[in-house]
Scaffold this active site. Structure first.
Site, PDB file in Angstrom:
ATOM      1  N   THR A  18       0.835  -1.200   0.000  1.00 18.30           N
ATOM      2  CA  THR A  18       0.000   0.000   0.000  1.00 18.30           C
ATOM      3  C   THR A  18       0.875   1.258   0.000  1.00 18.30           C
ATOM      4  O   THR A  18       0.537   2.271  -0.604  1.00 18.30           O
ATOM      5  CB  THR A  18      -0.904   0.037   1.260  1.00 18.30           C
ATOM      6  OG1 THR A  18      -1.507  -1.239   1.438  1.00 18.30           O
ATOM      7  CG2 THR A  18      -1.969   1.095   1.165  1.00 18.30           C
ATOM      8  N   ARG A  22       7.813  -2.590   2.814  1.00 18.68           N
ATOM      9  CA  ARG A  22       7.994  -2.662   4.272  1.00 18.68           C
ATOM     10  C   ARG A  22       8.342  -4.073   4.667  1.00 18.68           C
ATOM     11  O   ARG A  22       7.692  -5.028   4.235  1.00 18.68           O
ATOM     12  CB  ARG A  22       6.712  -2.285   5.004  1.00 18.68           C
ATOM     13  CG  ARG A  22       6.551  -0.822   5.074  1.00 18.68           C
ATOM     14  CD  ARG A  22       5.434  -0.438   6.012  1.00 18.68           C
ATOM     15  NE  ARG A  22       4.936   0.845   5.546  1.00 18.68           N
ATOM     16  CZ  ARG A  22       3.863   1.437   5.998  1.00 18.68           C
ATOM     17  NH1 ARG A  22       3.150   0.850   6.951  1.00 18.68           N
ATOM     18  NH2 ARG A  22       3.489   2.583   5.522  1.00 18.68           N
ATOM     19  N   SER A 113       6.399   4.157   8.349  1.00 21.96           N
ATOM     20  CA  SER A 113       5.267   4.927   8.859  1.00 21.96           C
ATOM     21  C   SER A 113       5.007   4.697  10.344  1.00 21.96           C
ATOM     22  O   SER A 113       5.871   4.920  11.167  1.00 21.96           O
ATOM     23  CB  SER A 113       4.038   4.618   8.007  1.00 21.96           C
ATOM     24  OG  SER A 113       2.961   5.431   8.384  1.00 21.96           O
ATOM     25  N   HIS A 114       3.827   4.173  10.655  1.00 23.06           N
ATOM     26  CA  HIS A 114       3.403   4.011  12.055  1.00 23.06           C
ATOM     27  C   HIS A 114       3.821   2.662  12.631  1.00 23.06           C
ATOM     28  O   HIS A 114       3.515   2.363  13.777  1.00 23.06           O
ATOM     29  CB  HIS A 114       1.886   4.142  12.116  1.00 23.06           C
ATOM     30  CG  HIS A 114       1.230   3.238  11.123  1.00 23.06           C
ATOM     31  ND1 HIS A 114       1.234   3.516   9.768  1.00 23.06           N
ATOM     32  CD2 HIS A 114       0.624   2.050  11.265  1.00 23.06           C
ATOM     33  CE1 HIS A 114       0.634   2.536   9.131  1.00 23.06           C
ATOM     34  NE2 HIS A 114       0.255   1.630  10.008  1.00 23.06           N
ATOM     35  N   ASP A 277       2.267  10.405  13.558  1.00 16.37           N
ATOM     36  CA  ASP A 277       2.862   9.062  13.536  1.00 16.37           C
ATOM     37  C   ASP A 277       4.363   9.092  13.242  1.00 16.37           C
ATOM     38  O   ASP A 277       4.984  10.155  13.191  1.00 16.37           O
ATOM     39  CB  ASP A 277       2.133   8.172  12.515  1.00 16.37           C
ATOM     40  CG  ASP A 277       2.467   8.545  11.092  1.00 16.37           C
ATOM     41  OD1 ASP A 277       2.737   9.742  10.844  1.00 16.37           O
ATOM     42  OD2 ASP A 277       2.486   7.660  10.215  1.00 16.37           O
ATOM     43  N   ASP A 279       6.319   8.892  10.650  1.00 12.62           N
ATOM     44  CA  ASP A 279       6.883   9.742   9.591  1.00 12.62           C
ATOM     45  C   ASP A 279       6.102  11.036   9.393  1.00 12.62           C
ATOM     46  O   ASP A 279       6.341  11.762   8.421  1.00 12.62           O
ATOM     47  CB  ASP A 279       6.979   8.966   8.273  1.00 12.62           C
ATOM     48  CG  ASP A 279       5.627   8.516   7.767  1.00 12.62           C
ATOM     49  OD1 ASP A 279       4.726   8.284   8.606  1.00 12.62           O
ATOM     50  OD2 ASP A 279       5.446   8.393   6.543  1.00 12.62           O
ATOM     51  N   ASP A 281       2.872  11.774   8.715  1.00 11.95           N
ATOM     52  CA  ASP A 281       1.784  12.021   7.764  1.00 11.95           C
ATOM     53  C   ASP A 281       0.399  11.745   8.346  1.00 11.95           C
ATOM     54  O   ASP A 281      -0.600  12.149   7.773  1.00 11.95           O
ATOM     55  CB  ASP A 281       2.002  11.269   6.437  1.00 11.95           C
ATOM     56  CG  ASP A 281       2.163   9.781   6.616  1.00 11.95           C
ATOM     57  OD1 ASP A 281       2.114   9.298   7.770  1.00 11.95           O
ATOM     58  OD2 ASP A 281       2.345   9.085   5.586  1.00 11.95           O
ATOM     59  N   ARG A 282       0.335  11.050   9.494  1.00  5.86           N
ATOM     60  CA  ARG A 282      -0.982  10.781  10.092  1.00  5.86           C
ATOM     61  C   ARG A 282      -1.301  11.778  11.190  1.00  5.86           C
ATOM     62  O   ARG A 282      -0.401  12.417  11.733  1.00  5.86           O
ATOM     63  CB  ARG A 282      -1.013   9.378  10.708  1.00  5.86           C
ATOM     64  CG  ARG A 282      -0.909   8.289   9.681  1.00  5.86           C
ATOM     65  CD  ARG A 282      -1.134   6.931  10.313  1.00  5.86           C
ATOM     66  NE  ARG A 282      -1.178   5.935   9.252  1.00  5.86           N
ATOM     67  CZ  ARG A 282      -1.740   4.741   9.362  1.00  5.86           C
ATOM     68  NH1 ARG A 282      -2.303   4.384  10.500  1.00  5.86           N
ATOM     69  NH2 ARG A 282      -1.749   3.918   8.350  1.00  5.86           N
ATOM     70  N   GLU A 364      -9.671   6.866   6.477  1.00  6.54           N
ATOM     71  CA  GLU A 364     -10.115   6.548   7.835  1.00  6.54           C
ATOM     72  C   GLU A 364      -8.933   6.217   8.754  1.00  6.54           C
ATOM     73  O   GLU A 364      -9.070   6.205   9.965  1.00  6.54           O
ATOM     74  CB  GLU A 364     -11.121   5.394   7.824  1.00  6.54           C
ATOM     75  CG  GLU A 364     -10.697   4.112   7.091  1.00  6.54           C
ATOM     76  CD  GLU A 364      -9.523   3.391   7.687  1.00  6.54           C
ATOM     77  OE1 GLU A 364      -9.477   3.253   8.911  1.00  6.54           O
ATOM     78  OE2 GLU A 364      -8.635   2.962   6.908  1.00  6.54           O
ATOM     79  N   LYS A 376      -0.346  12.671   2.661  1.00  2.19           N
ATOM     80  CA  LYS A 376      -1.132  13.134   3.793  1.00  2.19           C
ATOM     81  C   LYS A 376      -0.194  13.876   4.736  1.00  2.19           C
ATOM     82  O   LYS A 376       1.019  13.686   4.682  1.00  2.19           O
ATOM     83  CB  LYS A 376      -1.851  11.985   4.473  1.00  2.19           C
ATOM     84  CG  LYS A 376      -0.967  10.850   4.907  1.00  2.19           C
ATOM     85  CD  LYS A 376      -1.829   9.626   5.218  1.00  2.19           C
ATOM     86  CE  LYS A 376      -0.980   8.459   5.651  1.00  2.19           C
ATOM     87  NZ  LYS A 376      -1.371   7.204   5.031  1.00  2.19           N
TER      88      LYS A 376
HETATM   89  C1  G1P Z   1      -2.730   1.349   5.866  1.00  2.00           C
HETATM   90  C2  G1P Z   1      -4.003   2.168   5.882  1.00  2.00           C
HETATM   91  C3  G1P Z   1      -4.072   3.022   4.635  1.00  2.00           C
HETATM   92  C4  G1P Z   1      -2.826   3.884   4.515  1.00  2.00           C
HETATM   93  C5  G1P Z   1      -1.587   3.012   4.602  1.00  2.00           C
HETATM   94  C6  G1P Z   1      -0.308   3.840   4.643  1.00  2.00           C
HETATM   95  O1  G1P Z   1      -2.727   0.484   4.757  1.00  2.00           O
HETATM   96  O2  G1P Z   1      -5.140   1.351   5.991  1.00  2.00           O
HETATM   97  O3  G1P Z   1      -5.227   3.812   4.688  1.00  2.00           O
HETATM   98  O4  G1P Z   1      -2.809   4.579   3.311  1.00  2.00           O
HETATM   99  O5  G1P Z   1      -1.623   2.214   5.785  1.00  2.00           O
HETATM  100  O6  G1P Z   1      -0.282   4.714   5.736  1.00  2.00           O
HETATM  101  P1  G1P Z   1      -3.156  -1.066   4.847  1.00  2.00           P
HETATM  102  O7  G1P Z   1      -2.309  -1.691   5.912  1.00  2.00           O
HETATM  103  O8  G1P Z   1      -4.594  -1.076   5.269  1.00  2.00           O
HETATM  104  O9  G1P Z   1      -2.942  -1.626   3.474  1.00  2.00           O
HETATM  105 ZN    ZN Z   2       2.843   7.479   8.183  1.00  2.40          ZN
END
Ligand code: G1P
Ligand code: ZN
Length: 541
Positions: A18, A22, A113-114, A277, A279, A281-282, A364, A376
């Site tokens: 996504t 990672r 990211s998170h 978060d 990095d 962006d959240r 979301e 974001k």
């Molecule tokens: C998750 C979130 C998605 C976001 C992505 C990157 O992806 O659900 O909205 O864009 O992290 O921050 P997912 O693990 O659901 O594929």
């Molecule tokens: Zn992030």
């Protein structure tokens, strides 16, 4: 300083998900793993020769080593210049802004990211294109193909570049420009928002708490909120970025930012609370006594956008990822603007933003952004809320109460089942897929199914089609459940169940209670307990 081609062989599973590639940090540290992927990025974009890139990361463990590896490979592959954040740091939105501002050819962001960091945590690499946004599928699939065909990568044997001071350094024939990671971003925020109004708000005694979760936004938030806008010293907590995020999970939601939630739920709590978060962006938004779901936050921001100078002329359109609640659609409807529904992941917003078809967009999963960058942006969302509160002079709770009175309330929650067996997760999705056509008009846990399908997206700008983006079941009366598998996890599979119901009265219920029938229906439809053996979700947000 000779360029050395190093022989290598393809490494399996280097397919970007996504949001970039990672993996466990230890996997990234294995011989050739990072190098193979970086070389494949250059191959996937048609080479690095003569190009300018932006480079930075969220400071997690392995960031410092990885930055030097990427710099050497950029030089060895003929890049003209790399603009890198001081000490190898850049938040994701700041990197997006730099790419755009400096008209770079692209950028590499080192982040998971998170996801937690550290030697036992996760690491990641994202490639962003010249518009500043995440590479679209056409590019990520070219990169993936290159990972399957790679036979050598190019690097050079040089000492590390000193990234502790800003200025220009030379690496082989390539220039390395080390920049302050915060300055340009802070200047952009000042162009967008009414800093004087926000400063007056703080002067009037308004108190806030921003939890940087020991991640990248600490220095950004300190400078902007405390130094420039005058929030009380100490308003920004956990402000020093640490390689393991203080052993925390830098995901701004009520589970992982529980300290903040406890502070905000106190009767004497601050007026406003927020977190970001790993990095940057959240975002998570709270008022005293109230948590605002990301879907509601997006809708409220759209409804109040004209209070912010940069959006005072109105929004050209809005966009949300498919599982994000329909609260935004109600606002768009009233404003008479387009509301686009895209697959999960920020990369799908890029074309809409570039084409001026959307000004605000969000997910979301605590992601909100606008056309100011192509990612974001956590701190931007916080400043947006502060600007609106400063002008409207009301509390977060009053603003949301009024919003629900006007538009009705979309009660919303996401239930995640983490680390389930991949085969079981795929069977569960396949089971749902197989019965979609039989569901309309049947009654599940007392709810009548209105429509059921698997979401596919036709990009209105480039005509590309993206299939299998989640299964959605709509019920009569406005309730909905969506099922999809995560594309960012690094262990097993994560099933995400997105639950929503709509109410025009009884607006003060607990979300889990309001959603009880939908939760039951979701389990019946997907046989979650039966198939996974899990009696309850791992994380509820
Ligand atoms: C998750 C979130 C998605 C976001 C992505 C990157 O992806 O659900 O909205 O864009 O992290 O921050 P997912 O693990 O659901 O594929
Ligand atoms: Zn992030």
């Amino acid at each position: 300083m000779s360029v050395t081609p190093i022989k290598t062989t393809p490494i399996a599973n280097q397919k970007p998900g996504t949001s970039g590639l990672r993996k466990k940090t230890r996997v990234f540290q294995e011989p050739h793993f990072l190098e193979n992927f970086i070389q494949s990025i250059w191959t996937g974009i048609g080479g690095a020769q003569g190009k300018t890139f932006v480079l930075g990361g969220d400071g997690r463990f392995f960031n410092t080593d990885a930055i030097q590896i990427v710099l050497r490979m950029a030089s060895a592959n003929g890049a003209a210049r790399v603009i890198v954040g001081q000490n190898g740091l850049l938040s994701t939105p700041a990197a997006s802004h730099l790419i755009r501002k400096r008209k770079a050819d692209g950028g590499i962001i080192l982040s998971a990211s998170h996801n937690p960091g550290g030697p036992d945590g996760d690491f990641g690499v994202k490639y962003n294109i010249a518009n500043g946004g995440p590479a679209p599928e056409s590019v990520t699939s070219a990169i993936h193909t290159a990972t399957e065909e790679i036979s050598a990568y190019r690097t050079m044997d040089t000492p590390d570049v000193d990234l502790s001071l800003t200025g220009i350094a030379q690496l082989g024939r390539m220039e390395v420009e080390v920049v302050d990671p915060v300055a340009d971003y802070a200047a952009l925020m000042e162009e967008i928002f009414d800093f004087d109004a926000i400063a007056d708000l703080f002067k009037s005694g308004f108190r806030m708490r921003f939890d940087a979760m020991h991640a990248i936004t600490g220095p950004y938030a300190k400078l902007i909120l405390e130094n420039r806008l005058g929030a009380d010293k100490g308003s920004v907590v956990n402000a020093i970025p640490l390689p393991d995020f203080g052993q925390g999970h830098p995901d701004p939601n009520p589970i992982w930012a529980k300290d903040l939630v406890d502070t905000m739920m106190h009767v004497d709590g601050p007026d406003f609370g927020a977190a970001s978060d790993g990095d940057g962006d959240r975002n998570m938004i709270m008022g005293r006594g109230i948590y605002v779901t990301p879907s509601d936050s997006l809708a409220a921001m759209a409804a109040n956008a004209t209070f912010v100078p940069a959006y005072k002329g109105g929004l050209s359109g809005v966009a949300r990822s498919m599982p994000t609640s329909l609260a935004l659609d109600r606002v768009a409807d009233k404003l008479g603007i387009e509301c686009h529904e895209t697959p999960t992941g920020w990369k799908f917003f890029g074309n809409l933003l570039d084409a001026g078809r959307a000004t605000l967009c969000g997910e979301e999963s605590a992601g909100t952004g606008s056309d100011h960058v192509r990612e974001k942006d956590g701190l931007w969302a916080v400043l947006f809320w502060l600007n609106v509160l400063a002008v409207r002079k009301c509390s977060v709770a009053d603003l949301m109460g009024e919003h629900w009175q006007t538009y009705g309330r979309n009660y919303y929650s996401r239930h995640d089942y983490e680390g389930i067996d991949g085969g079981i997760a795929n069977d569960l999705m396949q089971g749902l897929r197989a019965k979609l056509s039989t569901l309309p008009d049947t009654i599940v846990a007392g709810l009548r199914v209105q429509a059921a399908d698997e979401f596919a997206y036709d990009d209105p700008i480039d005509g590309s089609r993206t299939e299998a983006q989640g299964i959605r079941i709509h019920f009569h009366g406005g309730a909905r459940v969506v099922f999809r598998l995560s594309g960012t996890g690094t262990v097993g599979a994560t099933l995400r169940v997105y639950l929503e119901t709509y109410a025009t009265d009884d607006l003060g219920q607990d979300a889990q209670e309001a959603l009880a029938p939908v939760i039951q229906a979701a389990d019946k439809l997907a046989m979650i307990v039966e198939r996974t053996g899990r009696k309850r979700p791992t994380v509820i947000t």
